[in-house]
Structure formats: C-alpha cells, structure tokens
Scaffold this motif. Structure first.
Motif, PDB file in Angstrom:
ATOM      1  N   ILE A  41      54.478  39.969  55.385  1.00 44.50           N
ATOM      2  CA  ILE A  41      54.456  40.850  56.552  1.00 44.50           C
ATOM      3  C   ILE A  41      53.563  42.058  56.302  1.00 44.50           C
ATOM      4  O   ILE A  41      52.891  42.550  57.201  1.00 44.50           O
ATOM      5  N   VAL A  42      53.520  42.542  55.056  1.00 45.07           N
ATOM      6  CA  VAL A  42      52.607  43.644  54.732  1.00 45.07           C
ATOM      7  C   VAL A  42      51.156  43.218  54.994  1.00 45.07           C
ATOM      8  O   VAL A  42      50.364  43.970  55.571  1.00 45.07           O
ATOM      9  N   LEU A  43      50.806  42.017  54.571  1.00 44.71           N
ATOM     10  CA  LEU A  43      49.449  41.512  54.785  1.00 44.71           C
ATOM     11  C   LEU A  43      49.157  41.360  56.275  1.00 44.71           C
ATOM     12  O   LEU A  43      48.074  41.717  56.752  1.00 44.71           O
ATOM     13  N   VAL A  44      50.108  40.828  57.033  1.00 43.49           N
ATOM     14  CA  VAL A  44      49.898  40.640  58.470  1.00 43.49           C
ATOM     15  C   VAL A  44      49.640  41.975  59.153  1.00 43.49           C
ATOM     16  O   VAL A  44      48.688  42.127  59.923  1.00 43.49           O
ATOM     17  N   VAL A  45      50.489  42.951  58.895  1.00 40.13           N
ATOM     18  CA  VAL A  45      50.333  44.261  59.534  1.00 40.13           C
ATOM     19  C   VAL A  45      49.011  44.898  59.133  1.00 40.13           C
ATOM     20  O   VAL A  45      48.268  45.407  59.981  1.00 40.13           O
ATOM     21  N   ALA A  46      48.699  44.890  57.852  1.00 47.34           N
ATOM     22  CA  ALA A  46      47.468  45.528  57.378  1.00 47.34           C
ATOM     23  C   ALA A  46      46.235  44.888  58.000  1.00 47.34           C
ATOM     24  O   ALA A  46      45.314  45.589  58.451  1.00 47.34           O
ATOM     25  N   TYR A  47      46.206  43.582  58.050  1.00 45.86           N
ATOM     26  CA  TYR A  47      45.027  42.905  58.585  1.00 45.86           C
ATOM     27  C   TYR A  47      44.941  43.038  60.097  1.00 45.86           C
ATOM     28  O   TYR A  47      43.844  43.111  60.658  1.00 45.86           O
ATOM     29  N   HIS A  48      46.067  43.075  60.788  1.00 45.16           N
ATOM     30  CA  HIS A  48      46.045  43.307  62.223  1.00 45.16           C
ATOM     31  C   HIS A  48      45.487  44.685  62.554  1.00 45.16           C
ATOM     32  O   HIS A  48      44.727  44.848  63.507  1.00 45.16           O
ATOM     33  N   LEU A  49      45.853  45.663  61.758  1.00 45.63           N
ATOM     34  CA  LEU A  49      45.480  47.040  62.073  1.00 45.63           C
ATOM     35  C   LEU A  49      44.070  47.393  61.635  1.00 45.63           C
ATOM     36  O   LEU A  49      43.404  48.186  62.309  1.00 45.63           O
ATOM     37  N   TRP A  50      43.580  46.806  60.549  1.00 44.28           N
ATOM     38  CA  TRP A  50      42.374  47.378  59.944  1.00 44.28           C
ATOM     39  C   TRP A  50      41.211  46.422  59.691  1.00 44.28           C
ATOM     40  O   TRP A  50      40.144  46.875  59.290  1.00 44.28           O
ATOM     41  N   THR A  51      41.390  45.131  59.891  1.00 43.07           N
ATOM     42  CA  THR A  51      40.298  44.239  59.482  1.00 43.07           C
ATOM     43  C   THR A  51      39.552  43.588  60.639  1.00 43.07           C
ATOM     44  O   THR A  51      38.657  42.790  60.418  1.00 43.07           O
ATOM     45  N   ASN A  52      39.918  43.884  61.871  1.00 46.43           N
ATOM     46  CA  ASN A  52      39.145  43.450  63.031  1.00 46.43           C
ATOM     47  C   ASN A  52      38.915  41.940  63.051  1.00 46.43           C
ATOM     48  O   ASN A  52      37.779  41.462  63.092  1.00 46.43           O
ATOM     49  N   GLY A  53      39.991  41.172  63.013  1.00 46.47           N
ATOM     50  CA  GLY A  53      39.883  39.738  63.199  1.00 46.47           C
ATOM     51  C   GLY A  53      39.960  38.889  61.953  1.00 46.47           C
ATOM     52  O   GLY A  53      40.047  37.665  62.039  1.00 46.47           O
ATOM     53  N   ARG A  54      39.952  39.484  60.777  1.00 41.30           N
ATOM     54  CA  ARG A  54      40.033  38.697  59.544  1.00 41.30           C
ATOM     55  C   ARG A  54      41.470  38.194  59.369  1.00 41.30           C
ATOM     56  O   ARG A  54      42.425  38.935  59.576  1.00 41.30           O
ATOM     57  N   GLU A 335      43.222  55.066  72.454  1.00 41.27           N
ATOM     58  CA  GLU A 335      41.951  54.846  71.777  1.00 41.27           C
ATOM     59  C   GLU A 335      40.826  54.424  72.714  1.00 41.27           C
ATOM     60  O   GLU A 335      39.748  54.071  72.277  1.00 41.27           O
ATOM     61  N   GLY A 336      41.080  54.429  74.033  1.00 44.40           N
ATOM     62  CA  GLY A 336      40.028  54.087  74.986  1.00 44.40           C
ATOM     63  C   GLY A 336      39.544  52.669  74.811  1.00 44.40           C
ATOM     64  O   GLY A 336      40.315  51.732  74.670  1.00 44.40           O
ATOM     65  N   HIS A 337      38.206  52.502  74.787  1.00 50.11           N
ATOM     66  CA  HIS A 337      37.626  51.167  74.678  1.00 50.11           C
ATOM     67  C   HIS A 337      37.353  50.777  73.220  1.00 50.11           C
ATOM     68  O   HIS A 337      36.784  49.734  72.962  1.00 50.11           O
ATOM     69  N   SER A 338      37.742  51.604  72.275  1.00 52.21           N
ATOM     70  CA  SER A 338      37.479  51.306  70.873  1.00 52.21           C
ATOM     71  C   SER A 338      38.442  50.243  70.362  1.00 52.21           C
ATOM     72  O   SER A 338      39.579  50.135  70.819  1.00 52.21           O
ATOM     73  N   ASP A 339      37.969  49.425  69.420  1.00 50.90           N
ATOM     74  CA  ASP A 339      38.852  48.450  68.789  1.00 50.90           C
ATOM     75  C   ASP A 339      39.182  48.857  67.361  1.00 50.90           C
ATOM     76  O   ASP A 339      39.672  48.064  66.574  1.00 50.90           O
ATOM     77  N   ARG A 340      38.906  50.112  67.019  1.00 51.02           N
ATOM     78  CA  ARG A 340      39.185  50.623  65.674  1.00 51.02           C
ATOM     79  C   ARG A 340      40.333  51.615  65.720  1.00 51.02           C
ATOM     80  O   ARG A 340      40.385  52.485  66.578  1.00 51.02           O
ATOM     81  N   LEU A 341      41.243  51.491  64.773  1.00 54.02           N
ATOM     82  CA  LEU A 341      42.392  52.381  64.690  1.00 54.02           C
ATOM     83  C   LEU A 341      42.059  53.545  63.775  1.00 54.02           C
ATOM     84  O   LEU A 341      41.617  53.351  62.641  1.00 54.02           O
ATOM     85  N   SER A 342      42.271  54.763  64.246  1.00 53.46           N
ATOM     86  CA  SER A 342      41.993  55.949  63.445  1.00 53.46           C
ATOM     87  C   SER A 342      43.052  56.118  62.368  1.00 53.46           C
ATOM     88  O   SER A 342      44.100  55.457  62.377  1.00 53.46           O
ATOM     89  N   VAL A 343      42.799  57.030  61.431  1.00 50.21           N
ATOM     90  CA  VAL A 343      43.752  57.283  60.350  1.00 50.21           C
ATOM     91  C   VAL A 343      45.071  57.798  60.917  1.00 50.21           C
ATOM     92  O   VAL A 343      46.155  57.325  60.559  1.00 50.21           O
ATOM     93  N   GLY A 344      44.969  58.780  61.821  1.00 49.02           N
ATOM     94  CA  GLY A 344      46.188  59.306  62.435  1.00 49.02           C
ATOM     95  C   GLY A 344      46.925  58.247  63.226  1.00 49.02           C
ATOM     96  O   GLY A 344      48.158  58.166  63.183  1.00 49.02           O
ATOM     97  N   GLY A 345      46.161  57.423  63.953  1.00 48.09           N
ATOM     98  CA  GLY A 345      46.785  56.341  64.705  1.00 48.09           C
ATOM     99  C   GLY A 345      47.477  55.348  63.797  1.00 48.09           C
ATOM    100  O   GLY A 345      48.556  54.833  64.121  1.00 48.09           O
ATOM    101  N   SER A 346      46.889  55.076  62.631  1.00 52.66           N
ATOM    102  CA  SER A 346      47.499  54.147  61.682  1.00 52.66           C
ATOM    103  C   SER A 346      48.853  54.662  61.214  1.00 52.66           C
ATOM    104  O   SER A 346      49.835  53.898  61.136  1.00 52.66           O
ATOM    105  N   VAL A 347      48.918  55.955  60.896  1.00 55.75           N
ATOM    106  CA  VAL A 347      50.173  56.542  60.435  1.00 55.75           C
ATOM    107  C   VAL A 347      51.245  56.431  61.517  1.00 55.75           C
ATOM    108  O   VAL A 347      52.398  56.063  61.250  1.00 55.75           O
ATOM    109  N   ILE A 348      50.852  56.716  62.751  1.00 54.12           N
ATOM    110  CA  ILE A 348      51.822  56.673  63.853  1.00 54.12           C
ATOM    111  C   ILE A 348      52.286  55.246  64.115  1.00 54.12           C
ATOM    112  O   ILE A 348      53.485  54.980  64.265  1.00 54.12           O
ATOM    113  N   VAL A 349      51.344  54.314  64.176  1.00 54.26           N
ATOM    114  CA  VAL A 349      51.705  52.921  64.459  1.00 54.26           C
ATOM    115  C   VAL A 349      52.636  52.363  63.386  1.00 54.26           C
ATOM    116  O   VAL A 349      53.667  51.754  63.691  1.00 54.26           O
ATOM    117  N   ILE A 350      52.287  52.582  62.122  1.00 53.93           N
ATOM    118  CA  ILE A 350      53.120  52.058  61.035  1.00 53.93           C
ATOM    119  C   ILE A 350      54.477  52.763  61.011  1.00 53.93           C
ATOM    120  O   ILE A 350      55.524  52.120  60.849  1.00 53.93           O
TER     121      ILE A 350
END
Length: 694
Positions: A41-54, A335-350
């Motif tokens: 589950i750690v891998l799933v969450v990390a890759y969903h949030l930060w790897t853009n499709g990997r 995040e508007g039309h961006s597909d990238r999660l910011s650092v602050g957004g990552s902390v909040i989402v997790i």
C-alpha cells in the motif's frame, strides 16, 4: 523438514466408517506477509501521488497475497469448504468500509464538483459498489463517446477491488470444480488442483498478452488478464510449508523484497499485466516461500515486521480506499489543470488519508466487525444489505435531483445561436449571447449535468448498400434513406468533428429527400501518410476515397482544417492531396472549417469559474488563423467552403470565444460542439449550404 504447524490438511466429510474430522487449523499469523501488504500500500500511494503513471507493482502484491491466503484456507478445509459461508463472511468484511468511502466520496463530489461531472461520478459509484468498476473503466477507454474519457474518476482505484471481488466469487467455483473432479477420479485433491490451477495460469497469461496487443489500457483492468496472478498464487498455496536452510531462505527473502521495491523503477513503464508483472508477483512469492522469522535482523521479515510497516499494514485496506478520492479531489479543487502534486499538497493528502484510514479501521474493522450479531449468516447478510441500500438510495436520490434540474433547464429560454441572427424574436433576444458572469454558471441547456454526453443522435445503421461503405471496428456507418428515389446523395466522412455536423445534415436530408451516408472513423480524417495518422486511419482514408469515386455521390462533406488546443490552425495533414481524386472526378467536396479547441473541458470551466473568466476563454486570433480557405484547397476544382466561426466566436477576430451563447453550451467538452448548439445553427447552416452548394 515440513513444519508441523504449516501442514495444509485436506478435510474429509465424516461417514459411518470414518471418525469425525479434526477441527480445521487456521494458518498462524505471518508477520512477513502482513508487512508485505503494508509495503504494497505504501508503494501504491507513493506511485499514485508522485510518479505520473508509473506502475508500482503494489496492486499485484495485493492480488498475490489475497489469492495465496484464500486458496490456502480453502485447501485446508478441503471438502468441508462451504461456498455460501465463504462469500457471506468475505463480503461482510469488505462491503461496509467500501460503502462508507463510496458514500463519503459521493457527498464531497455533490457539493464541490461541477454538475457536468456528477452523472459519471454516480455511475462509477454504483459500479464500485457492485464490484464492476474495472469493466466500467474498460468501457470508458474503448468508447470514444464516453463522457470525459480522459477524466480521472475518484473511484478509479476500485478497479482492483472489483477484480478481487469477482475472483472471490469465481475462484471458489474453480476450487469446487477441482474437488468434484478429484472425487470423481478418486485422485488426490492437491494434484487435481495443481493441474487445474496450472492450466488456468497458462491460459490467462496467454490471454493477457493478446489483450495487451489489442488494447493496452483495457487489458490493465481486465479480470481475465489478471486471473493468472491469482492462479499462480494458488499454485504456491498448494506447496506445503517447509523449513528452508537459512543460507538459502535469507537471500531468497531479500531478493523477493528487492524485486517488489524495484518494480516501479525497472519495469514501471512496461505494459501490465504482461511479463513485467512477474517481477512483483514472483518477488512477493519469494518472500512468502522464504518464510523467515521476524526476530533476526538479517531477515527481510524482521524489517517487514517493524512498527511503521505494521502500522500501515493494519490500515492497508482502509488506506487504499481513502487515499485516491482524497488525492483526486485535492487535485480537482486546488491544483487547477496541473497533474503534479505540490509538497504541501502531498502532506495534506497523505495526512488526511491516514486519519480517515485510522478512523474507519478503528470504528469498522475493530468495532463493527466484532459485533456478535455479525457472526451469523443472517446478521452478516443483513449488514451487507443495509450498506448496499444506503449507497443505492444515495445514488438514486442524487440522480433524481439532477434529472429535475435538466428538465427545468430544457423548459426554459434556450435559443442558442438564434440570438445572433438578425430578426430574433423578443423571447430569443432576452437570452444574451454570452452570460455576463464571472461566477459559476448553472441552468444552461441542454442541462448542466448532461452536457458531457451531448453527442449527435445516431441515425439508422448502413444496410444493404452496394457497395457498402468502409467500416472499421472503432467507427460506424449511419444513413438516412428516403422512401422513394433520393433527390441527391451526400456522403459525410471523417472523424467526430465531421460527425458533429450530422446534427443539422440529418434533418436537412429528411426534409429534402437526400440519401445521406455517414461512414465515420474516430480521430481520422481523409489523409495520406504522415507522422500523426496510424495505419488504420490510412486504410480508412484510402477505402473511403475509393468508395466515393466508385459510387459518385453528389456531394462529399468533411472538415478542411485542424484547430489545435495550443498553437495555430493547421491545414489537415496531406488532406488536399488525399481528397484530390474525389474533386478530380467531378464530385463536389464541401469543406467545413474546424472549430476552436481548448486545453480544458469548457462546460466544466464555466460551471466553476464563469463565462467571462480568463480561465474559460481566449481571443479568436489565438485559436484560428485569418486565412480561409487554405491555399492548397482553394486551387482545387469542385471544392466548396463553409465557415461558421462567426456563430461560434461572434465577437470577431479580436474578441473572445465564449463557452455559452443564448443560454446554450457551445461545447460539450474541450473540442466538440454540443449537439444542442449545432441544432440551433440549423437555419444558418441550411441558408449557407444553399448559397455555396446549391
């Protein structure tokens, strides 16, 4: 040596000559498998949030673990296995938490998402509740007219839970088939199951390779393409637990753990569930086979049993359920039309995901599931039914509200392009060309929640034509045929931008007695070889030109330019030369200028930000060129041109192109005109057709 506590016994049914079977032993808790689930589950969450499709391989680890434990449990019970009891207890554990997440996701979407996204949200909620979300996503990937085919659903992660839910029904039936065959042949159950599971593994793996070749996106969600992962784990569960020499077990455990961790880096871009899937699957299998202890620092199991990993593992199911909707809504709302999660957004989402996962684990898994009433079949079935009814009722209620809003909108004053026509009636003129609003817009025809599906209505399928127009698997051929001799034959060819004009051509054909033939092919216009068109498109182009030259219709209608979401208007790639055989044959070619395209879904934008918001509009000069027709086409004989840019961007070259005109959405998505708006252009289209074509 076989460890006594790991022996998987085959239970037998007591008879008059055999003593009652001993109580079925439960498999002791294995901290290495539990920790592996947490790592997954750690891998799933990390890759969903930060790897853009990997792909991380974490989902594959879940499938392997789930199938291994399920099969091991069934084998231990043997002929004492009871299907109904298994299904009730399995879904009693799964449905309540899933239903809570689905209901919460619906509630957030109802209040914070624009209406254009809510029907799809309701559809995916229902698909997720009944464990068919993977098939809904497959339908969305292969159906060109699906609403927002590129839009990520807050329920998309339910695809893997749907696969598991389906296998939880199918796999016990496969097991029972093995039990029946073993009894009929008087053979050992394990041997029969090994043959059966092996055959399923080979067949499913072969099917997966074929499915990947046909459609990689659809294959990823396909239950049958994933089935080999379950049967592979089932084979592993048939192997009795054994004590392996530690000099072998320790490297094997670390190699398996390393394969799981390295999957995303090494094969994360490869097609799944292809051969790359063996990386995490065999890695997880290696950890389980190593069967290491959690007290030795040299063992991978020691690190998999540490508190940070087990803390996540204890909440793995809940964290998987919560993390994706939290992420999807955060991106949509902030995040508007961006597909990238910011650092602050990552902390909040997790952080939010972990809090919700912890709460639902404590309240549902550790309290609700331990209620005595749920131990009985009747109590468990009642609990499942209550949660299902709650979500179905919520979906039904929201659907009725949306339907009511659409009916009220369609009964209003919605002239569309008619407000641009001199001599518009006072009622039509009262609907301003563009709603003067920089705040969210509501109540626009054909309806805020249905605009995403406002495609042209298909006519009858082509039948009995000689010769038949070319038709390809992803395309269709429709026609309008008069009762008597047609006054003329018109062929509409090309992609969805051509097909959108069928909305006005079909009623013209009915009124004027035309035979209108429409062989279309998504994303393909008449063209020669170029870097943007695939082999199927080139085949369609050649076939449709040959068909036109052979049948000699009176007119051929298509799109003669290509607007871009970003960049200048283009001449259609090699279109002039591709269509030349038609014009040289004396057949009139009617070219319609393309409409502006956008980088965002226009209806959603105006619903969120308003018509006049800079987010939702742009000057016409940025969208289309000032030269029409293109020089390469203007020189050809028998070519006519239609341009409705003034009806789509009425302020002219220096003005902005609005998303709403006459209280009608101009666009249904980011590039297609809405059927409702095109229908409001019917009189203007007919008038200009008669002037240009005759």
């Amino acid at each position: 040596m076989i460890g006594k506590e790991w022996v998987l016994t085959e239970a037998t049914t007591p008879t008059a000559t055999t003593p009652p079977a001993a109580p079925i032993r439960k498999m002791p808790h294995r901290e290495d498998i539990h920790g592996l689930r947490g790592l997954g589950i750690v891998l799933v969450v990390a890759y969903h949030l930060w790897t853009n499709g990997r792909v991380s391989g974490g989902v594959d680890v879940f499938l392997i673990i789930s199938a291994y434990l399920m099969t091991a449990s069934m084998v231990r019970k043997g002929r004492a296995f009871r299907l109904i009891t298994f299904l009730i207890q399995r879904f009693r554990r799964l449905v309540p938490q899933a239903a809570i997440v689905i209901a919460a996701t619906l509630a957030v979407g109802w209040f914070f998402l624009p209406p254009s996204r809510q029907p799809v949200l309701l559809q995916h909620a229902q698909s997720s509740l009944f464990y068919v979300e993977n098939w809904a996503l497959i339908e969305q990937t292969i159906n060109y007219t699906a609403v927002d085919p590129g839009r990520v659903s807050p329920f998309q992660h339910f695809w893997s839970l749907s696969v598991q839910g389906q296998v939880f029904v199918i796999w016990p039936l496969v097991f029972l088939l093995g039990v029946f065959v073993a009894a009929a042949l008087k053979a050992r159950l394990r041997i029969v199951l090994a043959v059966l599971f092996g055959g399923v593994t080979v067949a499913s793996f072969a099917y997966a390779q074929w499915a990947l070749h046909v459609d990689r996106s659809a294959a990823y969600f396909d239950t049958w393409a994933r089935f080999w992962e379950f049967s592979l784990a089932g084979l592993l569960a048939l192997v009795p637990r054994m004590t392996m020499p530690r000099r072998v077990a320790i490297p094997l455990g670390w190699a398996g753990l390393g394969a799981v961790l390295a999957t995303g880096f090494l094969v994360g871009r490869d097609p799944f569930p292809g051969p790359a899937t063996l990386f995490p699957a065999l890695g997880a299998a290696a950890v389980m086979v190593a069967d290491l202890h959690s007290t030795d620092r040299r063992d991978a199991a020691y690190w998999l049993s540490r508190r940070p990993v087990t803390f996540i593992a204890n909440r793995a199911y809940a964290l998987y359920l919560w993390h994706w909707p939290v992420y999807a809504y955060w991106m949509s709302l902030t995040e508007g039309h961006s597909d990238r999660l910011s650092v602050g957004g990552s902390v909040i989402v997790i952080g939010v995901s972990l809090i919700l996962a912890d709460l639902s684990t404590r309240l549902v898994e550790r309290r609700f599931h331990r209620m005595e009433v749920l131990a009985s079949k009747r109590g468990a079935l009642s609990a499942i039914a209550v949660f299902v009814i709650i979500v179905v009722g919520l979906v039904e209620g929201m659907t009725r509200v949306l339907d009511s809003d659409v009916a009220r909108t369609q009964a209003g004053n919605n002239p569309g392009a008619r407000v641009l026509t001199p001599g518009a009636t006072p009622e039509q003129a009262s609907a301003t060309p563009t709603s003067p609003s920089t705040t969210p817009v509501r109540g626009v025809a054909p309806g805020d929640s249905v605009i995403g599906g406002d495609w042209p209505h298909p006519a009858a399928r082509c039948e009995g034509l000689d010769p038949m127009p070319p038709e390809f698997p992803t395309g269709n051929c429709y026609e309008v045929r008069p009762e008597g001799e047609p006054t003329r034959t018109v062929v509409l060819v090309g992609d969805s931008h051509s097909w959108q004009w069928s909305t006005v051509l079909v009623p013209m054909a009915v009124e004027r007695g035309w035979h209108l033939i429409m062989p279309n092919h998504p994303r393909c216009r008449v063209t020669l070889e170029n870097p943007w068109s695939d082999a199927t498109c080139l085949e369609y182009s050649r076939a449709v030109v040959d068909y036109i030259v052979a049948t000699r219709p009176d007119q051929v209608v298509t799109i003669g330019s290509r607007a871009q979401a970003v960049g200048p208007e283009l001449e259609v790639e090699t279109y002039a030369e591709a269509i030349r055989p038609v014009s040289d044959a004396g057949i009139t070619v009617v070219n319609i200028r393309d409409n502006p395209r956008w980088t965002f879904a226009m209806p959603e934008c105006v619903q969120r930000w308003g018509v006049n918001s800079p987010r939702c509009t742009a000057p016409l000069a940025d969208k289309l060129g000032d030269a029409w027709p293109p020089p390469a086409l203007a020189e050809q004989p028998n070519v006519r041109f239609l341009d409705f840019t003034d009806q789509i961007c009425p302020s002219g070259l220096e003005g902005n192109c609005p998303g709403v005109i006459g209280n009608v959405y101009v666009y249904m998505d980011d590039n297609h005109l809405s059927r409702t708006y095109v229908l409001s252009l019917q009189d203007v289209f007919a008038e200009r057709w008669d002037q240009v074509v005759g």
